[in-house]
Design a protein around this motif. Structure first.
Motif, PDB file in Angstrom:
ATOM      1  N   CYS A 274      -9.154 -27.789 -11.812  1.00 54.01           N
ATOM      2  CA  CYS A 274      -9.385 -26.418 -11.497  1.00 54.01           C
ATOM      3  C   CYS A 274     -10.740 -26.128 -11.660  1.00 54.01           C
ATOM      4  O   CYS A 274     -11.272 -26.552 -12.438  1.00 54.01           O
ATOM      5  N   HIS A 275     -11.374 -25.362 -10.650  1.00 57.24           N
ATOM      6  CA  HIS A 275     -12.915 -24.922 -10.667  1.00 57.24           C
ATOM      7  C   HIS A 275     -13.155 -23.672 -11.749  1.00 57.24           C
ATOM      8  O   HIS A 275     -14.240 -23.766 -12.008  1.00 57.24           O
TER       9      HIS A 275
ATOM     10  N   CYS B  13      -8.155 -18.296  -8.026  1.00 56.59           N
ATOM     11  CA  CYS B  13      -7.905 -19.558  -8.871  1.00 56.59           C
ATOM     12  C   CYS B  13      -6.259 -18.796  -9.560  1.00 56.59           C
ATOM     13  O   CYS B  13      -6.121 -17.591  -9.620  1.00 56.59           O
ATOM     14  N   THR B  14      -5.350 -19.831  -9.714  1.00 56.00           N
ATOM     15  CA  THR B  14      -4.089 -19.551  -9.983  1.00 56.00           C
ATOM     16  C   THR B  14      -4.113 -18.957 -11.230  1.00 56.00           C
ATOM     17  O   THR B  14      -3.230 -18.018 -11.734  1.00 56.00           O
TER      18      THR B  14
ATOM     19  N   CYS C  79      -4.865 -25.888  -7.786  1.00 48.76           N
ATOM     20  CA  CYS C  79      -5.438 -27.439  -8.150  1.00 48.76           C
ATOM     21  C   CYS C  79      -4.547 -28.287  -9.015  1.00 48.76           C
ATOM     22  O   CYS C  79      -3.945 -27.705  -9.646  1.00 48.76           O
TER      23      CYS C  79
ATOM     24  N   TYR D 165      -9.260 -22.599  -3.207  1.00 47.01           N
ATOM     25  CA  TYR D 165     -10.035 -23.805  -3.445  1.00 47.01           C
ATOM     26  C   TYR D 165      -9.261 -25.205  -2.984  1.00 47.01           C
ATOM     27  O   TYR D 165      -9.616 -25.973  -2.410  1.00 47.01           O
TER      28      TYR D 165
ATOM     29  N   CYS E 284      -4.062 -20.966  -4.590  1.00 44.67           N
ATOM     30  CA  CYS E 284      -5.493 -20.943  -5.117  1.00 44.67           C
ATOM     31  C   CYS E 284      -6.302 -21.245  -3.573  1.00 44.67           C
ATOM     32  O   CYS E 284      -5.869 -22.314  -3.097  1.00 44.67           O
TER      33      CYS E 284
HETATM   34 FE1  FES Z   1      -7.469 -23.810  -8.103  1.00 44.38          FE
HETATM   35 FE2  FES Z   1      -8.132 -22.767 -10.542  1.00 44.38          FE
HETATM   36  S1  FES Z   1      -6.192 -23.477  -9.516  1.00 44.38           S
HETATM   37  S2  FES Z   1      -9.409 -23.117  -8.996  1.00 44.38           S
END
Ligand code: FES
Length: 152
Positions: A71-72, A41-42, A66, A14, A12
């Motif tokens: 998670c964003h 995102c994963t 994340c 982020y 990810c």
């Molecule tokens: Fe990082 Fe969803 S896993 S934004």
């Protein structure tokens, strides 16, 4: 010739990518075994992406996103974990057990990223080369196909 593990990390942007970037900037020492493929995102990582990574000749695949609750996109990392667990079962049935793992690495946690890479590298050294490995390098065309899948 000495075996040099090749690991594809689907991460990810982020969190884990930021941590990996920081580890590089800080010149932290870790094995040069990993090639990173970046996702928003994963939660966008599909089973087919994981299989493509093995088709490219990776000895192991890391999925890293994340931390739980960070998670964003709220639950992308939880969906990723479900897919990884499903993929782990499939891979075990075809002789690739132990070669896929999920990690959670916060953006500020470069040491955790370094530890994850070391852990996977040691695991692959113990398992030996993937039966799907094609030579010393990842297959560039298949890696490109994977990267195109990520962007589409
Ligand atoms: Fe990082 Fe969803 S896993 S934004």
């Amino acid at each position: 010739m000495e075996f040099q593990p090749k690991i594809l990390a689907l991460v990810c942007t982020y969190c884990t990518y930021t941590a990996a970037d920081m580890a590089g900037s800080a010149r932290m020492q870790y094995p040069a075994t990993v090639r990173i493929v970046k996702y928003l995102c994963t939660g966008r990582i599909d089973l087919i992406h994981i299989l493509k990574a093995f088709e490219a000749g990776a000895d192991a695949v890391m999925v890293s996103g994340c931390e739980a609750g960070s998670c964003h996109f709220l639950e992308g990392n939880l969906r990723a974990r479900e897919r990884v667990e499903y993929a782990q079962k499939l891979l075990a049935e075809v002789g690739l057990g132990g070669r896929l793992e999920m990690f959670e690495v916060a953006a500020s946690d470069a040491p955790k990223w370094v530890a994850a890479v070391k852990e996977m590298t040691q695991r692959v050294e113990a398992l030996g080369p993937s039966p799907l490995r094609r030579g010393r390098h990842l297959h560039p065309e298949v890696v490109e196909q994977l990267e195109n899948m990520v962007q589409s």
